[in-house]
Write an enzyme that holds these catalytic residues in place. Structure first.
Site, PDB file in Angstrom:
ATOM      1  N   ASP A  99       0.964  -1.233   0.137  1.00  0.00           N
ATOM      2  CA  ASP A  99       0.073   0.014   0.020  1.00  0.00           C
ATOM      3  C   ASP A  99       0.949   1.185   0.057  1.00  0.00           C
ATOM      4  O   ASP A  99       1.898   1.340   0.552  1.00  0.00           O
ATOM      5  CB  ASP A  99      -0.798   0.038   1.163  1.00  0.00           C
ATOM      6  CG  ASP A  99      -2.057   0.987   1.053  1.00  0.00           C
ATOM      7  OD1 ASP A  99      -1.844   2.173   0.696  1.00  0.00           O
ATOM      8  OD2 ASP A  99      -3.081   0.748   1.809  1.00  0.00           O
ATOM      9  N   HIS A 101      -0.470   4.276   0.053  1.00  0.00           N
ATOM     10  CA  HIS A 101      -1.217   5.682   0.790  1.00  0.00           C
ATOM     11  C   HIS A 101      -0.478   6.141   1.992  1.00  0.00           C
ATOM     12  O   HIS A 101      -0.277   5.365   2.879  1.00  0.00           O
ATOM     13  CB  HIS A 101      -2.597   5.359   0.885  1.00  0.00           C
ATOM     14  CG  HIS A 101      -3.686   4.796  -0.454  1.00  0.00           C
ATOM     15  ND1 HIS A 101      -3.406   3.590  -0.819  1.00  0.00           N
ATOM     16  CD2 HIS A 101      -4.072   5.803  -1.345  1.00  0.00           C
ATOM     17  CE1 HIS A 101      -4.199   3.699  -1.905  1.00  0.00           C
ATOM     18  NE2 HIS A 101      -4.561   4.899  -2.283  1.00  0.00           N
ATOM     19  N   SER A 152      -5.197  -4.132   2.097  1.00  0.00           N
ATOM     20  CA  SER A 152      -4.113  -3.770   3.276  1.00  0.00           C
ATOM     21  C   SER A 152      -4.827  -4.187   4.628  1.00  0.00           C
ATOM     22  O   SER A 152      -4.168  -4.426   5.515  1.00  0.00           O
ATOM     23  CB  SER A 152      -4.151  -2.085   3.241  1.00  0.00           C
ATOM     24  OG  SER A 152      -3.675  -1.786   1.948  1.00  0.00           O
TER      25      SER A 152
HETATM   26 CO1  B1M Z   1      -5.962   5.551  -3.993  1.00  0.00          CO
HETATM   27  N1  B1M Z   1      -7.471   4.505  -3.559  1.00  0.00           N
HETATM   28  N2  B1M Z   1      -5.389   3.881  -4.987  1.00  0.00           N
HETATM   29  N3  B1M Z   1      -4.430   6.497  -4.239  1.00  0.00           N
HETATM   30  N4  B1M Z   1      -6.906   6.917  -2.974  1.00  0.00           N
HETATM   31  C1  B1M Z   1      -8.405   5.006  -2.473  1.00  0.00           C
HETATM   32  C2  B1M Z   1      -7.911   4.429  -1.029  1.00  0.00           C
HETATM   33  C3  B1M Z   1      -9.865   4.335  -3.194  1.00  0.00           C
HETATM   34  C4  B1M Z   1     -10.834   4.147  -2.142  1.00  0.00           C
HETATM   35  C5  B1M Z   1     -10.250   5.270  -4.112  1.00  0.00           C
HETATM   36  C6  B1M Z   1     -11.507   4.828  -4.814  1.00  0.00           C
HETATM   37  O1  B1M Z   1     -11.493   3.778  -5.711  1.00  0.00           O
HETATM   38  N5  B1M Z   1     -12.680   5.430  -4.386  1.00  0.00           N
HETATM   39  C7  B1M Z   1      -9.202   2.861  -3.595  1.00  0.00           C
HETATM   40  C8  B1M Z   1      -9.246   1.872  -2.654  1.00  0.00           C
HETATM   41  C9  B1M Z   1     -10.327   0.721  -2.956  1.00  0.00           C
HETATM   42  C10 B1M Z   1     -10.218  -0.455  -2.113  1.00  0.00           C
HETATM   43  O2  B1M Z   1      -9.363  -1.261  -2.034  1.00  0.00           O
HETATM   44  N6  B1M Z   1     -11.287  -0.229  -1.038  1.00  0.00           N
HETATM   45  C11 B1M Z   1      -8.081   3.290  -4.243  1.00  0.00           C
HETATM   46  C12 B1M Z   1      -7.239   2.644  -5.122  1.00  0.00           C
HETATM   47  C13 B1M Z   1      -8.097   1.519  -5.937  1.00  0.00           C
HETATM   48  C14 B1M Z   1      -5.794   3.034  -5.451  1.00  0.00           C
HETATM   49  C15 B1M Z   1      -4.988   1.990  -6.611  1.00  0.00           C
HETATM   50  C16 B1M Z   1      -5.264   0.568  -6.722  1.00  0.00           C
HETATM   51  C17 B1M Z   1      -5.532   2.880  -8.007  1.00  0.00           C
HETATM   52  C18 B1M Z   1      -4.780   2.086  -8.968  1.00  0.00           C
HETATM   53  O3  B1M Z   1      -3.560   2.269  -9.227  1.00  0.00           O
HETATM   54  N7  B1M Z   1      -5.637   1.558 -10.013  1.00  0.00           N
HETATM   55  C19 B1M Z   1      -3.551   2.759  -6.312  1.00  0.00           C
HETATM   56  C20 B1M Z   1      -3.037   1.663  -5.307  1.00  0.00           C
HETATM   57  C21 B1M Z   1      -1.558   1.682  -5.086  1.00  0.00           C
HETATM   58  C22 B1M Z   1      -1.252   0.986  -3.847  1.00  0.00           C
HETATM   59  O4  B1M Z   1      -1.324   1.264  -2.669  1.00  0.00           O
HETATM   60  N8  B1M Z   1      -0.566   0.052  -4.286  1.00  0.00           N
HETATM   61  C23 B1M Z   1      -3.947   3.971  -5.526  1.00  0.00           C
HETATM   62  C24 B1M Z   1      -2.970   5.063  -5.818  1.00  0.00           C
HETATM   63  C25 B1M Z   1      -3.127   6.345  -5.147  1.00  0.00           C
HETATM   64  C26 B1M Z   1      -2.390   7.453  -5.305  1.00  0.00           C
HETATM   65  C27 B1M Z   1      -1.111   7.189  -5.245  1.00  0.00           C
HETATM   66  C28 B1M Z   1      -2.726   8.170  -6.788  1.00  0.00           C
HETATM   67  C29 B1M Z   1      -2.896   8.642  -4.327  1.00  0.00           C
HETATM   68  C30 B1M Z   1      -2.116   8.253  -2.912  1.00  0.00           C
HETATM   69  C31 B1M Z   1      -1.038   9.344  -2.840  1.00  0.00           C
HETATM   70  C32 B1M Z   1      -0.559   9.188  -1.425  1.00  0.00           C
HETATM   71  O5  B1M Z   1      -1.009   8.762  -0.342  1.00  0.00           O
HETATM   72  N9  B1M Z   1       0.676   9.666  -1.399  1.00  0.00           N
HETATM   73  C33 B1M Z   1      -4.286   8.033  -3.851  1.00  0.00           C
HETATM   74  C34 B1M Z   1      -5.481   8.586  -3.283  1.00  0.00           C
HETATM   75  C35 B1M Z   1      -4.982  10.165  -2.863  1.00  0.00           C
HETATM   76  C36 B1M Z   1      -6.500   8.096  -2.912  1.00  0.00           C
HETATM   77  C37 B1M Z   1      -7.719   8.935  -2.336  1.00  0.00           C
HETATM   78  C38 B1M Z   1      -8.455   9.665  -3.277  1.00  0.00           C
HETATM   79  C39 B1M Z   1      -7.540   9.711  -0.987  1.00  0.00           C
HETATM   80  C40 B1M Z   1      -6.586   8.951   0.093  1.00  0.00           C
HETATM   81  C41 B1M Z   1      -6.183  10.038   1.144  1.00  0.00           C
HETATM   82  O6  B1M Z   1      -5.070  10.584   1.356  1.00  0.00           O
HETATM   83  N10 B1M Z   1      -7.229  10.503   2.099  1.00  0.00           N
HETATM   84  C42 B1M Z   1      -8.933   7.585  -1.711  1.00  0.00           C
HETATM   85  C43 B1M Z   1      -9.938   7.813  -1.645  1.00  0.00           C
HETATM   86  C44 B1M Z   1     -10.653   8.312  -0.411  1.00  0.00           C
HETATM   87  O7  B1M Z   1      -9.928   7.968   0.734  1.00  0.00           O
HETATM   88  N11 B1M Z   1     -11.500   9.060  -0.497  1.00  0.00           N
HETATM   89  C45 B1M Z   1      -8.012   6.400  -2.466  1.00  0.00           C
HETATM   90  C46 B1M Z   1      -6.916  11.612   2.895  1.00  0.00           C
HETATM   91  C47 B1M Z   1      -6.266  11.163   4.338  1.00  0.00           C
HETATM   92  C48 B1M Z   1      -5.901  12.003   5.281  1.00  0.00           C
HETATM   93  O8  B1M Z   1      -7.018  10.047   4.745  1.00  0.00           O
HETATM   94  O9  B1M Z   1      -5.569   8.209   4.733  1.00  0.00           O
HETATM   95  O10 B1M Z   1      -8.026   7.620   4.998  1.00  0.00           O
HETATM   96  P1  B1M Z   1      -6.935   8.629   5.265  1.00  0.00           P
HETATM   97  O11 B1M Z   1      -6.619   8.874   6.721  1.00  0.00           O
HETATM   98  C49 B1M Z   1      -7.502   9.021   7.692  1.00  0.00           C
HETATM   99  C50 B1M Z   1      -8.065   7.902   8.290  1.00  0.00           C
HETATM  100  O12 B1M Z   1      -8.327   6.578   7.402  1.00  0.00           O
HETATM  101  C51 B1M Z   1      -7.305   7.505   9.609  1.00  0.00           C
HETATM  102  O13 B1M Z   1      -6.693   8.826   9.973  1.00  0.00           O
HETATM  103  C52 B1M Z   1      -7.008   9.910   8.681  1.00  0.00           C
HETATM  104  C53 B1M Z   1      -7.559  10.990   9.190  1.00  0.00           C
HETATM  105  O14 B1M Z   1      -7.482  11.711  10.127  1.00  0.00           O
HETATM  106  N12 B1M Z   1      -6.087   6.804   9.352  1.00  0.00           N
HETATM  107  C54 B1M Z   1      -5.522   6.352  10.543  1.00  0.00           C
HETATM  108  C55 B1M Z   1      -5.381   6.515   8.325  1.00  0.00           C
HETATM  109  N13 B1M Z   1      -4.474   5.700   8.470  1.00  0.00           N
HETATM  110  C56 B1M Z   1      -4.307   5.547  10.219  1.00  0.00           C
HETATM  111  C57 B1M Z   1      -3.561   4.980  11.066  1.00  0.00           C
HETATM  112  C58 B1M Z   1      -3.825   5.045  12.253  1.00  0.00           C
HETATM  113  C59 B1M Z   1      -4.841   5.927  12.929  1.00  0.00           C
HETATM  114  C60 B1M Z   1      -5.712   6.497  11.745  1.00  0.00           C
HETATM  115  O15 B1M Z   1      -3.039   4.768  13.467  1.00  0.00           O
HETATM  116  C61 B1M Z   1      -1.643   3.939  12.955  1.00  0.00           C
END
Ligand code: B1M
Length: 214
Positions: A99, A101, A152
């Protein structure tokens, strides 16, 4: 557009031109840095996720959105309150194997380190053997795992089993969009030798480790 509508647009459009001026304006009218992240910026990211899911955005565009989000968080970080206390405890932090992200993980690092924790950030795509080696080297009090993909969540359970086999049982903090408290409490906890704590967001993660450290 009014400021509240412009802020999420920077993330959706993946543009940084004007971003810091608008973040500054939001701070000047009294918005708190973390509220800006959790409010308009996260709303923008949710929209990016929706558009991507709908095939209206390609990965390269989502990457631009991620860059804008990272720039916003980096700017806002300098305005966050920092606790002056010396390290309460040490947390090892990583995005799981497979992963990439890291925005949420890095937010956890910022919030915990601003609140008196020492955080060792191992980065992305961290396999269990690297976690184990780092636990032995760094001797952290807690281990934090982040992961956004459905696979993940599975990987967290696999990593938990490997950690247990290596004799590691420090509290495990887990978070990420595809994870649920139920999955953490059942599937991950079943594989691990120590307590598993599910955090819905970074602030919740701070609350949980604060409770353990008090
Ligand atoms: Co990707 N991606 N992405 N992506 N991406 C998602 C997660 C997805 C839901 C988008 C969608 O389809 N709607 C989807 C996942 C589907 C699934 O499995 N359910 C997805 C996909 C499919 C993919 C790829 C497979 C796409 C492809 O290549 N075809 C690929 C995967 C690559 C890989 O990992 N092997 C991919 C790639 C990418 C980018 C590289 C383009 C980019 C990431 C860049 C980066 O992180 N440097 C990206 C992004 C930006 C997203 C979305 C749009 C936004 C994620 C984000 O940063 N959110 C995402 C959709 C979405 O979430 N709306 C999506 C903001 C961030 C602050 O929130 O990380 O959730 P988040 O963290 C939150 C909580 O989750 C929590 O606290 C935070 C808030 O305070 N939290 C924790 C997280 N980790 C924690 C750990 C903790 C405690 C809390 O304690 C240890």
């Amino acid at each position: 557009l009014p400021l509240d509508e412009r802020l999420p647009r920077y993330i959706v459009d993946g543009t940084k031109a004007g971003l810091t001026d608008d973040l500054k304006a939001a701070l000047e009218r009294g918005d708190r840095p973390l509220d800006i992240i959790n409010g308009p910026l996260m709303a923008g990211m949710a929209e990016v996720g929706r558009l991507f899911n709908d095939n209206q955005l390609i990965v390269a565009e989502v990457l631009q959105s991620a860059e804008a989000m990272k720039a916003a968080v980096a700017y806002l970080e300098s305005f966050m309150e920092k606790s002056e206390s010396h390290a309460k405890a040490k947390l090892l932090l990583a995005t799981v194997k497979g992963d990439v992200h890291d925005i949420g993980k890095n937010l956890v690092e910022i919030i915990l380190s601003n609140n008196g924790f020492e955080v060792v950030n191992l980065g992305i795509k961290v396999p269990p053997e690297v976690l184990i080696e780092a636990c032995r080297r760094e001797k952290p009090d807690y281990l934090g795992l982040s992961g956004l993909l459905v696979k993940s969540a599975q990987q967290m359970a696999v990593s938990a089993a490997d950690l247990k086999a290596a004799g590691i049982d420090i509290p495990l903090l887990v978070g990420g969009a595809a994870l649920s408290k139920k999955f953490a409490d059942t599937r991950i906890a079943a594989e691990y030798g120590g307590p598993v704590l599910y955090a819905k967001d970074a602030m919740n993660g701070l609350d949980l480790v604060n409770q353990l450290s008090d």
